[in-house]
Design a protein around this motif. Structure first.
Motif, PDB file in Angstrom:
ATOM      1  N   LEU A 215      -2.852   4.204   8.996  1.00  0.00           N
ATOM      2  CA  LEU A 215      -4.052   5.033   9.103  1.00  0.00           C
ATOM      3  C   LEU A 215      -5.157   4.595   8.155  1.00  0.00           C
ATOM      4  CD1 LEU A 215      -5.267   7.348  10.606  1.00  0.00           C
ATOM      5  CD2 LEU A 215      -4.365   8.929   8.914  1.00  0.00           C
ATOM      6  N   ALA A 216      -4.811   4.314   6.903  1.00  0.00           N
ATOM      7  CA  ALA A 216      -5.837   3.955   5.926  1.00  0.00           C
ATOM      8  C   ALA A 216      -6.655   2.766   6.421  1.00  0.00           C
ATOM      9  CB  ALA A 216      -5.190   3.637   4.586  1.00  0.00           C
ATOM     10  N   LYS A 217      -5.942   1.737   6.896  1.00  0.00           N
ATOM     11  CA  LYS A 217      -6.650   0.546   7.365  1.00  0.00           C
ATOM     12  C   LYS A 217      -7.468   0.847   8.619  1.00  0.00           C
ATOM     13  CE  LYS A 217      -2.706  -1.573   6.537  1.00  0.00           C
ATOM     14  NZ  LYS A 217      -1.556  -2.397   6.911  1.00  0.00           N
TER      15      LYS A 217
ATOM     16  N   MET B  72       0.844  -1.204   0.000  1.00  0.00           N
ATOM     17  CA  MET B  72       0.000   0.000   0.000  1.00  0.00           C
ATOM     18  C   MET B  72       0.880   1.255   0.000  1.00  0.00           C
ATOM     19  SD  MET B  72      -2.636   1.145   2.919  1.00  0.00           S
ATOM     20  CE  MET B  72      -3.045  -0.572   3.128  1.00  0.00           C
ATOM     21  N   SER B  73       0.640   2.124  -0.930  1.00  0.00           N
ATOM     22  CA  SER B  73       1.456   3.341  -0.976  1.00  0.00           C
ATOM     23  C   SER B  73       0.662   4.515  -0.440  1.00  0.00           C
ATOM     24  CB  SER B  73       1.894   3.612  -2.419  1.00  0.00           C
ATOM     25  OG  SER B  73       0.763   3.905  -3.197  1.00  0.00           O
ATOM     26  N   GLU B  74       1.224   5.219   0.512  1.00  0.00           N
ATOM     27  CA  GLU B  74       0.532   6.352   1.126  1.00  0.00           C
ATOM     28  C   GLU B  74       0.449   7.508   0.140  1.00  0.00           C
ATOM     29  OE1 GLU B  74       0.209   5.012   5.310  1.00  0.00           O
ATOM     30  OE2 GLU B  74       0.366   4.294   3.276  1.00  0.00           O
ATOM     31  N   GLY B  75      -0.669   8.241   0.210  1.00  0.00           N
ATOM     32  CA  GLY B  75      -0.870   9.327  -0.751  1.00  0.00           C
ATOM     33  C   GLY B  75       0.108  10.461  -0.557  1.00  0.00           C
ATOM     34  N   THR B  76       0.459  10.743   0.671  1.00  0.00           N
ATOM     35  CA  THR B  76       1.332  11.892   0.916  1.00  0.00           C
ATOM     36  C   THR B  76       2.763  11.424   1.141  1.00  0.00           C
ATOM     37  OG1 THR B  76       0.251  11.730   3.046  1.00  0.00           O
ATOM     38  CG2 THR B  76      -0.125  13.737   1.789  1.00  0.00           C
TER      39      THR B  76
END
Lengths: 311, 302
Positions: free
Chosen positions: A34-36, A1-5
């Motif tokens: 955080l996303a999860k 998973m790649s973080e947006g920021t």
């Protein structure tokens, strides 16, 4: 998973986390996942309250129950019995007729009112607000109001007295009761069609209509060749929503007729409610639930395919 | 029309001429009469039943079904409101239960839904999950509630959640979350990433930035989806009827439906209870009119 920021490395908290306090390490851990963390509670809830119950329903539909107690595995027998069950078939027909008629009338009336409203009018904002009222009220309350209007010697009997010369069995006559239910449904949900169609009518780009006016097209022509094609997907969507929402009708039937007189207004939700909670025939009720789910799925897919709608 | 872009104006030199052409037939007197007449009739038809219930709560039982009808209540029986609560004291409980369930559901569903929506908007998920999962979440709204109501009753019976307020709240949160996710997604999409990025450079964690920057900016969306959840929960009958069976947990719609099963129908009390049930939704609904339409049409009216 790649973080947006990607700016996290510049964050002082992240930079000092390795030697930071417990609290800071927790903050870093929370950010990393955080996303999860944000999504999982909702997914778990929806999974356990929709997906899991459906699996349980499939399981229940393969057992025979007496007085709420499981007595034996019967495989697909409940579905086979359903196929020959005239009460169930009747409830499907009643529901189909209810949905077809109420959605058609809602759509036609709603569209006409939307066209009437789609012009410069003094009180348009006020009208748009006032017609919201039926759709925000509880179906229970609405059904009670209409039950009062349909009561023997009630207001509707008064209005129709000069024509009929007596009381009409609005909800006690088996040939009329379903239409009284449909009228109530139409009363509540036509405003939604009005408001959505009005928004659609207003979204037709002016330059298209202007060009048509320049070419000398008539109003009817503009409506037919420009406005309607532009609103096609919106029309299909409002129809899907109204069809799928009307299939689930329960409150109005429960309050107004309880499925009667006879079985004349016995819609599927009512029939399932009775099978499960009056006759505690869980197996049959569960097999009805699964069948209904498949029917709804089929309808939704057909609609989407026909109209090539993209959500 | 006022906001027509510059490039469109060469078609007509005089502003306002286009409206005149297109809406030509509004000019004739008879068509205007027809339009206003049609709309007035529709408005009367839409509002009259509500008027009938509210005024009905001020009539005597005989006054409710007189022939010819009492168009305006004659004697203003305000005592009906007292009679309901003395004859059926459990109505206090129904109202209290409804308030607890509605407030709890609204807060939890709005919070969970907003979190999930942000999780999908602000992050890239593998396998396009940030597209597929919200779609799955929304599609659960298409499912007829009775389909899950039957197995949920059995599940709740096994874990002793039948006839409890937490059980009802859990159900209603599930019922409302899909809509909140879908609606909040639209609001978060419009908040620029740079705001969160600069907050993180200033030393906030991402989670902190979500609470301190993003959520306050999305307040109108939270407000609108909260009110929508509130209306849906306050009005719901089917689940409440199945899950609850006494005043310990039964909500106002269940109480209302219990009034009809009696041998003689006490119309004046039904009107009172119905009017009380209408008040909260009427107050809140008008504040968020446009978002409500979007809610009822599952985001179609975008």
């Amino acid at each position: 998973m790649s973080e947006g920021t990607n700016t996290v490395s510049e964050n002082p908290i992240h930079a000092s986390a390795s030697e930071g306090s417990r609290k800071e390490r927790l903050a870093l851990w929370a950010d990393e996942h955080l996303a999860k963390l944000l999504v999982i509670p909702t997914l778990v809830l929806l999974f356990s309250m929709t997906f899991y119950p459906m699996i349980r329903a499939i399981e229940m539909s393969m057992y025979q129950y007496t007085a709420g107690q499981r007595i034996g595995f019967v495989g697909l027998d409940n579905y086979v019995n359903l196929f020959y069950d005239s009460t169930w078939r009747n409830s499907l027909m009643v529901t189909a007729w209810y949905v077809f008629l109420s959605v058609t009338v809602q759509f036609v009336v709603g569209f006409v009112i939307a066209v009437l409203l789609n012009r410069k009018l003094k009180f348009r904002g006020l009208i748009q607000t006032l017609i919201l009222i039926p759709m925000i009220l509880a179906p229970t309350v609405i059904a009670l109001v209409w039950r009062l209007l349909y009561a023997p010697g009630g207001l509707l009997d008064f209005i129709f007295y000069p024509i009929v010369g007596g009381n009409v069995g609005w909800i006690s006559d088996s040939s009329i009761a379903l239409y009284s239910l449909i009228l109530t449904e139409v009363w509540q949900w036509t405003p939604l069609v009005v408001l959505v169609m009005l928004a659609g009518l207003q979204s037709v780009p002016d330059h298209l209509k202007e060009a048509a006016v320049m070419d000398g097209a008539s109003r009817l022509r503009i409506f037919w060749d420009i406005t309607l094609p532009h609103m096609k997907s919106l029309i299909v969507l409002i129809l899907i929503i109204r069809v799928i929402d009307s299939i689930r009708v329960f409150d109005k039937v429960y309050i107004l007729t309880r499925g009667g007189p006879g079985e004349s207004t016995n819609v599927v939700s009512m029939e399932m409610y009775r099978a499960a909670f009056e006759f505690t025939n869980w197996g049959a009720a569960a097999s009805m639930a699964i069948s209904l789910l498949l029917i709804v799925l089929l309808i939704a897919i057909t609609f989407v395919k026909i109209a090539e709608v993209k959500f | 029309m006022a906001t027509k872009p510059e490039t469109d104006t060469p078609v007509f030199e005089t502003p306002g001429r286009f409206e005149k052409l297109y809406n030509e037939y509004e000019g004739t007197k008879w068509s205007r009469v027809a339009i206003y007449g049609g709309l007035s009739m529709y408005l009367l038809w839409t509002l009259f039943p509500v008027y009938w219930m509210v005024t009905g709560s001020l009539k005597t039982r005989e006054g409710l079904l007189t022939f010819p009808p009492q168009w305006i209540p004659l004697q203003m029986e305000i005592s009906n409101y007292v009679v309901l609560f003395t004859q059926r004291p459990e109505f206090w409980r129904f109202i209290l239960n409804s308030m607890i369930v509605t407030i709890a559901t609204t807060i939890i569903a709005t919070f969970l839904g907003a979190c999930a929506a942000y999780g999908f908007v602000a992050f890239d998920w593998p396998y396009d999950l940030d597209f597929h999962l919200p779609f799955y979440i929304l599609s659960t709204r298409f499912m007829p509630p009775i389909v899950v109501a039957i197995p949920i009753y059995v599940i709740f019976r096994d874990i002793a959640l039948v006839n409890t307020l937490p059980g009802l709240i859990l159900l209603y949160v599930m019922f409302n979350v899909p809509f909140v996710v879908w609606m909040m997604k639209g609001f978060f999409d419009e908040i620029p990433d740079s705001l969160v990025e600069s907050a993180m450079i200033d030393g906030h964690t991402h989670l902190g930035a979500f609470f301190k920057i993003v959520l306050p900016l999305a307040k109108p969306g939270l407000f609108a989806s909260g009110i929508f959840a509130m209306i849906i929960t306050w009005n719901e009958l089917l689940f409440a009827l199945i899950i609850t069976h006494s005043a310990d947990a039964a909500t106002l719609p269940v109480g209302l439906s219990s009034l009809i099963t009696q041998y003689t129908i006490q119309w004046e009390l039904i009107s009172v209870a119905g009017t009380i049930a209408m008040i909260p939704v009427l107050i809140f609904a008008f504040i968020v009119r446009d978002e409500l339409v979007r809610g009822f049409s599952m985001g179609v009216d975008g």
